[in-house]
Design a protein around this motif. Sequence first.
Motif, mmCIF file in Angstrom:
data_model
loop_
_atom_site.group_PDB
_atom_site.id
_atom_site.type_symbol
_atom_site.label_atom_id
_atom_site.label_comp_id
_atom_site.label_asym_id
_atom_site.label_seq_id
_atom_site.Cartn_x
_atom_site.Cartn_y
_atom_site.Cartn_z
ATOM 1 N N ALA A 86 0.833 -1.210 0.000
ATOM 2 C CA ALA A 86 0.000 0.000 0.000
ATOM 3 C C ALA A 86 0.865 1.257 0.000
ATOM 4 N N ALA A 87 0.348 2.315 -0.618
ATOM 5 C CA ALA A 87 1.079 3.585 -0.723
ATOM 6 C C ALA A 87 1.504 4.121 0.646
ATOM 7 N N SER A 88 0.643 4.017 1.642
ATOM 8 C CA SER A 88 0.990 4.525 2.983
ATOM 9 C C SER A 88 2.141 3.723 3.591
ATOM 10 N N VAL A 89 2.162 2.436 3.327
ATOM 11 C CA VAL A 89 3.249 1.584 3.835
ATOM 12 C C VAL A 89 4.549 1.926 3.110
ATOM 13 N N ILE A 90 4.453 2.194 1.832
ATOM 14 C CA ILE A 90 5.641 2.580 1.060
ATOM 15 C C ILE A 90 6.229 3.862 1.629
ATOM 16 N N GLU A 91 5.376 4.855 1.869
ATOM 17 C CA GLU A 91 5.868 6.125 2.420
ATOM 18 C C GLU A 91 6.483 5.926 3.806
ATOM 19 N N ASN A 92 5.875 5.084 4.628
ATOM 20 C CA ASN A 92 6.444 4.789 5.955
ATOM 21 C C ASN A 92 7.784 4.071 5.840
ATOM 22 N N SER A 93 7.878 3.175 4.882
ATOM 23 C CA SER A 93 9.148 2.458 4.711
ATOM 24 C C SER A 93 10.233 3.407 4.226
ATOM 25 N N ILE A 94 9.888 4.342 3.358
ATOM 26 C CA ILE A 94 10.864 5.318 2.877
ATOM 27 C C ILE A 94 11.376 6.164 4.040
ATOM 28 N N ARG A 95 10.478 6.607 4.913
ATOM 29 C CA ARG A 95 10.908 7.368 6.096
ATOM 30 C C ARG A 95 11.806 6.520 6.991
ATOM 31 N N MET A 96 11.425 5.253 7.177
ATOM 32 C CA MET A 96 12.231 4.350 7.994
ATOM 33 C C MET A 96 13.628 4.181 7.403
ATOM 34 N N TYR A 97 13.708 3.966 6.092
ATOM 35 C CA TYR A 97 15.004 3.808 5.441
ATOM 36 C C TYR A 97 15.853 5.068 5.588
ATOM 37 N N ALA A 98 15.236 6.226 5.468
ATOM 38 C CA ALA A 98 15.971 7.486 5.601
ATOM 39 C C ALA A 98 16.522 7.657 7.010
ATOM 40 N N VAL A 99 15.722 7.338 8.008
ATOM 41 C CA VAL A 99 16.179 7.424 9.403
ATOM 42 C C VAL A 99 17.313 6.430 9.640
ATOM 43 N N GLU A 100 17.152 5.231 9.146
ATOM 44 C CA GLU A 100 18.190 4.208 9.320
ATOM 45 C C GLU A 100 19.484 4.605 8.622
ATOM 46 N N LEU A 101 19.382 5.218 7.470
ATOM 47 C CA LEU A 101 20.566 5.680 6.748
ATOM 48 C C LEU A 101 21.322 6.730 7.571
ATOM 49 N N GLN A 102 20.596 7.636 8.221
ATOM 50 C CA GLN A 102 21.240 8.622 9.096
ATOM 51 C C GLN A 102 21.925 7.931 10.275
ATOM 52 N N GLN A 103 21.236 6.971 10.883
ATOM 53 C CA GLN A 103 21.807 6.234 12.015
ATOM 54 C C GLN A 103 23.063 5.478 11.595
ATOM 55 N N LEU A 104 23.024 4.841 10.448
ATOM 56 C CA LEU A 104 24.197 4.116 9.950
ATOM 57 C C LEU A 104 25.361 5.059 9.684
ATOM 58 N N GLY A 105 25.054 6.264 9.232
ATOM 59 C CA GLY A 105 26.103 7.262 9.035
ATOM 60 C C GLY A 105 26.781 7.623 10.351
ATOM 61 N N ARG A 106 25.981 7.830 11.398
ATOM 62 C CA ARG A 106 26.549 8.129 12.734
ATOM 63 C C ARG A 106 27.382 6.955 13.234
ATOM 64 N N LEU A 107 26.860 5.754 13.098
ATOM 65 C CA LEU A 107 27.606 4.576 13.533
ATOM 66 C C LEU A 107 28.909 4.426 12.755
ATOM 67 N N SER A 108 28.855 4.663 11.466
ATOM 68 C CA SER A 108 30.063 4.547 10.638
ATOM 69 C C SER A 108 31.138 5.537 11.083
ATOM 70 N N ARG A 109 30.724 6.768 11.373
ATOM 71 C CA ARG A 109 31.694 7.755 11.851
ATOM 72 C C ARG A 109 32.279 7.320 13.189
ATOM 73 N N GLY A 110 31.446 6.793 14.070
ATOM 74 C CA GLY A 110 31.922 6.305 15.372
ATOM 75 C C GLY A 110 32.888 5.144 15.223
ATOM 76 N N VAL A 111 32.578 4.224 14.335
ATOM 77 C CA VAL A 111 33.457 3.067 14.112
ATOM 78 C C VAL A 111 34.807 3.527 13.576
ATOM 79 N N ARG A 112 34.797 4.498 12.660
ATOM 80 C CA ARG A 112 36.068 5.010 12.141
ATOM 81 C C ARG A 112 36.903 5.639 13.257
#
Length: 127
Positions: A86-112
Amino acid sequence: MRQTPSITLSPDWPCQVTAPGTQDWDRTATRWLRDLLPARYGTYPTLTRHPVLLARHAELQLRHEVRTMRIALETSRAELPAMGVAASVIENSIRMYAVELQQLGRLSRGVRLVGDALRTHAAGRRA
């Protein structure tokens, strides 16, 4: 009483890891890095006994996770409707992916940062 030198850490330094040079800081680094990896990697003594190797592996793992999130984010609108999502689920998943991408960026900087500190610490012990 022995004082620990005052160390200014980057905002990207993980709060779970004590400052380099403090007592047991490398143990907290190892624990944090191990927790970032899938559980099965904790069974490999080569990784768990060599924090520099563990940091390298965590960097590689996060690099692949970032790539996966980017692909998921970039392809959601094109691929998910054909899967009956469903379109609403797609939009929610896109937001989730965007948030996770930011979190992974923070983790990557910390790991470095942690990896650099571990390599510096290891080089100091060899000298």
